[in-house]
Write a protein that holds these residues in place. Structure first.
Motif, short mmCIF file in Angstrom:
data_model
loop_
_atom_site.label_atom_id
_atom_site.label_comp_id
_atom_site.label_asym_id
_atom_site.label_seq_id
_atom_site.Cartn_x
_atom_site.Cartn_y
_atom_site.Cartn_z
N TRP A 1 0.78 -1.23 0.00
CA TRP A 1 0.00 0.00 0.00
C TRP A 1 0.82 1.29 0.00
N ARG A 2 2.13 1.22 -0.04
CA ARG A 2 2.94 2.43 0.02
C ARG A 2 2.79 3.28 -1.25
N ARG A 3 2.51 2.64 -2.36
CA ARG A 3 2.38 3.35 -3.62
C ARG A 3 1.13 2.89 -4.36
N ASP A 4 0.94 3.41 -5.54
CA ASP A 4 -0.21 3.03 -6.35
C ASP A 4 -0.23 1.52 -6.56
N LEU A 5 -1.33 0.89 -6.19
CA LEU A 5 -1.40 -0.58 -6.23
C LEU A 5 -1.30 -1.11 -7.66
N VAL A 6 -1.99 -0.49 -8.60
CA VAL A 6 -1.94 -0.97 -9.98
C VAL A 6 -0.51 -0.90 -10.51
N LYS B 1 -8.98 3.11 6.65
CA LYS B 1 -7.88 2.43 5.96
C LYS B 1 -8.39 1.23 5.18
N ILE B 2 -9.25 0.46 5.79
CA ILE B 2 -9.80 -0.73 5.13
C ILE B 2 -10.60 -0.33 3.89
N ALA B 3 -11.39 0.74 4.01
CA ALA B 3 -12.16 1.22 2.86
C ALA B 3 -11.23 1.66 1.73
N ASP B 4 -10.12 2.30 2.10
CA ASP B 4 -9.14 2.72 1.09
C ASP B 4 -8.53 1.51 0.40
N TYR B 5 -8.17 0.50 1.18
CA TYR B 5 -7.58 -0.71 0.60
C TYR B 5 -8.58 -1.41 -0.32
N ASP B 6 -9.83 -1.50 0.13
CA ASP B 6 -10.85 -2.15 -0.69
C ASP B 6 -11.03 -1.40 -2.02
N ALA B 7 -11.02 -0.08 -1.95
CA ALA B 7 -11.17 0.73 -3.18
C ALA B 7 -10.01 0.49 -4.12
N ARG B 8 -8.82 0.37 -3.58
CA ARG B 8 -7.64 0.11 -4.43
C ARG B 8 -7.73 -1.27 -5.07
N LEU B 9 -8.20 -2.24 -4.31
CA LEU B 9 -8.35 -3.59 -4.86
C LEU B 9 -9.41 -3.61 -5.96
N GLU B 10 -10.50 -2.87 -5.76
CA GLU B 10 -11.54 -2.79 -6.79
C GLU B 10 -10.99 -2.16 -8.07
N ARG B 11 -10.20 -1.10 -7.90
CA ARG B 11 -9.60 -0.45 -9.07
C ARG B 11 -8.64 -1.40 -9.78
N ALA B 12 -7.85 -2.14 -9.02
CA ALA B 12 -6.91 -3.09 -9.62
C ALA B 12 -7.67 -4.13 -10.45
N HIS B 13 -8.81 -4.58 -9.92
CA HIS B 13 -9.60 -5.57 -10.66
C HIS B 13 -10.16 -4.96 -11.94
N ARG B 14 -10.61 -3.71 -11.86
CA ARG B 14 -11.14 -3.05 -13.07
C ARG B 14 -10.07 -2.90 -14.13
N GLU B 15 -8.89 -2.46 -13.72
CA GLU B 15 -7.85 -2.11 -14.69
C GLU B 15 -7.04 -3.31 -15.18
N LEU B 16 -6.88 -4.31 -14.34
CA LEU B 16 -6.09 -5.48 -14.74
C LEU B 16 -6.96 -6.64 -15.21
N GLY B 17 -8.25 -6.53 -14.98
CA GLY B 17 -9.19 -7.50 -15.52
C GLY B 17 -8.92 -8.94 -15.11
N ASP B 18 -8.81 -9.81 -16.12
CA ASP B 18 -8.69 -11.25 -15.88
C ASP B 18 -7.36 -11.65 -15.23
N LEU B 19 -6.44 -10.70 -15.10
CA LEU B 19 -5.21 -11.00 -14.38
C LEU B 19 -5.46 -11.08 -12.88
N THR B 20 -6.64 -10.64 -12.46
CA THR B 20 -7.00 -10.66 -11.04
C THR B 20 -8.23 -11.50 -10.81
N TYR B 21 -8.36 -12.02 -9.58
CA TYR B 21 -9.56 -12.76 -9.21
C TYR B 21 -9.98 -12.31 -7.80
N PRO B 22 -11.11 -11.61 -7.66
CA PRO B 22 -11.54 -11.12 -6.35
C PRO B 22 -12.25 -12.20 -5.54
#
Length: 262
Positions: free
Chosen positions: A154-159, A201-222
């Protein structure tokens, strides 16, 4: 025959047996060491890019150790535990060096950046992979899919961090794990934060994970902890994404084993 003579005749034989036993033990120990050395050498000589890579991306107290156990129940999988965010720290160094390329000339010995012209981002990424693989991951001879789970992304942009992870580990994919925020915030791991701060903090982490899933698509599995605890059949989708056979009995055995969730 006098007792003293009888003992004298037997002692040399006993001594020889002991010496033979000790020599055999020494030989076995040496052979074991040589075998282990050869095994490690064969692993090191294997091309690191010949593995498939899977990483668990999450935050503390979400059930990531349970997921780690689940993935390791698949034949040929070796998913290690946390390494205190080693990859992210290496990414920081890599990122800083990349910024210097083209802005600092180091081709001459009189230059303070002498040698920088020889820096190769890809060679650096390859070196990071070899380091993490040899020091933390340490694949076994039967390993075909490897990686680790980590809660420190979480220190930098997750994507950006995950894209760098794919540069280091070609073809890497990511399991994104979340859990009910209220349950997470109540765990002892989060006790150092006030409740509202923890939830933020948890809400921020969840939002970053959601963004990662949107941008990386099938490379991720939530995945969501509460979903698969309520119904382990949820994991069938994960196994399909991984390209592995879903063994419900094996999954149930993993779920019945206590992992560090609380």
């Amino acid at each position: 025959m006098p007792l003293a003579k009888d003992v004298a005749l037997k002692v040399p034989a006993v001594r020889r047996l002991k010496e033979d036993r000790d020599a055999l033990r020494t030989e076995v120990t040496q052979l074991t060491r040589e075998t282990e050395k050869l095994r490690r050498q064969l692993i090191l000589e294997r091309d690191e890019t010949s593995y498939d890579y899977v990483f668990i991306v999450t935050y503390g107290r979400t059930g990531s150790t349970l997921l780690q156990g689940l993935l390791n129940s698949i034949p040929g999988y070796l998913i290690r535990g946390e390494n205190d965010g080693a990859l992210e720290w290496m990414f920081e160094s890599h990122r800083r060096m990349n910024k210097r390329i083209g802005t600092k000339q180091g081709s001459q010995p009189v230059n303070p950046w002498f040698g920088l012209d020889n820096y190769s981002p890809q060679e650096a990424a390859d070196s990071i992979r070899r380091h993490l693989q040899q020091v933390f991951i340490k694949p076994e001879p039967d390993t075909r899919v490897t990686g680790f789970k980590e809660i420190r992304w979480w220190r930098r942009d997750l994507v950006e961090t995950l894209e760098f992870t794919r540069q280091v580990f070609p073809g890497a994919r990511f399991v994104l794990n979340t859990r009910n925020p209220e349950d997470v915030a109540r765990s002892k791991w989060w006790a150092k934060y006030e409740r509202d701060e923890a939830l933020a903090k948890i809400a921020d982490y969840d939002a970053r994970l959601e963004r990662a899933h949107r941008e990386l698509g099938d490379l991720t599995y939530p995945l969501h902890y509460d979903d698969y605890v309520a119904d382990p059949g949820v994991f069938e989708g994960l196994f399909t994404w991984l390209g592995e056979s879903f063994d419900r009995e094996q999954v149930d055995r993993v779920m019945a084993t206590r992992h560090s969730v609380g």
